[in-house]
Write a protein that holds these residues in place. Structure first.
Motif, PDB file in Angstrom:
ATOM      1  N   MET A   1       0.819  -1.192   0.000  1.00 19.37           N
ATOM      2  CA  MET A   1       0.000   0.000   0.000  1.00 19.37           C
ATOM      3  C   MET A   1       0.861   1.253   0.000  1.00 19.37           C
ATOM      4  O   MET A   1       0.512   2.234  -0.632  1.00 19.37           O
ATOM      5  N   GLN A   2       1.993   1.215   0.713  1.00 21.68           N
ATOM      6  CA  GLN A   2       2.856   2.383   0.765  1.00 21.68           C
ATOM      7  C   GLN A   2       3.485   2.690  -0.598  1.00 21.68           C
ATOM      8  O   GLN A   2       3.780   3.833  -0.901  1.00 21.68           O
ATOM      9  N   LEU A   3       3.657   1.675  -1.398  1.00 22.81           N
ATOM     10  CA  LEU A   3       4.222   1.879  -2.729  1.00 22.81           C
ATOM     11  C   LEU A   3       3.178   2.445  -3.689  1.00 22.81           C
ATOM     12  O   LEU A   3       3.512   3.175  -4.625  1.00 22.81           O
ATOM     13  N   MET A   4       1.919   2.144  -3.466  1.00 17.86           N
ATOM     14  CA  MET A   4       0.853   2.604  -4.354  1.00 17.86           C
ATOM     15  C   MET A   4       0.553   4.099  -4.199  1.00 17.86           C
ATOM     16  O   MET A   4       0.144   4.750  -5.156  1.00 17.86           O
ATOM     17  N   LEU A   5       0.762   4.649  -3.000  1.00 20.30           N
ATOM     18  CA  LEU A   5       0.435   6.044  -2.755  1.00 20.30           C
ATOM     19  C   LEU A   5       1.259   7.008  -3.622  1.00 20.30           C
ATOM     20  O   LEU A   5       0.684   7.893  -4.271  1.00 20.30           O
ATOM     21  N   PRO A   6       2.582   6.874  -3.707  1.00 23.09           N
ATOM     22  CA  PRO A   6       3.336   7.777  -4.581  1.00 23.09           C
ATOM     23  C   PRO A   6       2.996   7.600  -6.057  1.00 23.09           C
ATOM     24  O   PRO A   6       2.969   8.566  -6.815  1.00 23.09           O
TER      25      PRO A   6
END
Length: 62
Positions: free
Chosen positions: A1-6
């Motif tokens: 999920m943290q990779l999808m935000l940027p």
């Protein structure tokens, strides 16, 4: 999920910049179209005035 935000933020930024570019190009297109119409009207008016000047005869040229 943290990779999808940027990635999502970058995609949204590209979408916004694309929208601004599209609006800018559309505005330039409208201005060019208006200028083309005005140039045509100017040429037609010039032709009409020249025809009326020729009809008036040589006394008008004095």
């Amino acid at each position: 999920m943290q990779l999808m935000l940027p990635i999502a933020a970058a995609l949204m930024g590209m979408l916004v910049l694309g929208l601004f570019q599209t609006v800018s190009v559309w505005d330039e297109y409208q201005n060019a179209t208006d200028a083309e119409v005005l140039a045509g009207l100017s040429a037609d008016l010039n032709d009409a005035l020249e025809a009326h000047r020729l009809e008036a005869g040589p006394w008008w040229s004095r």
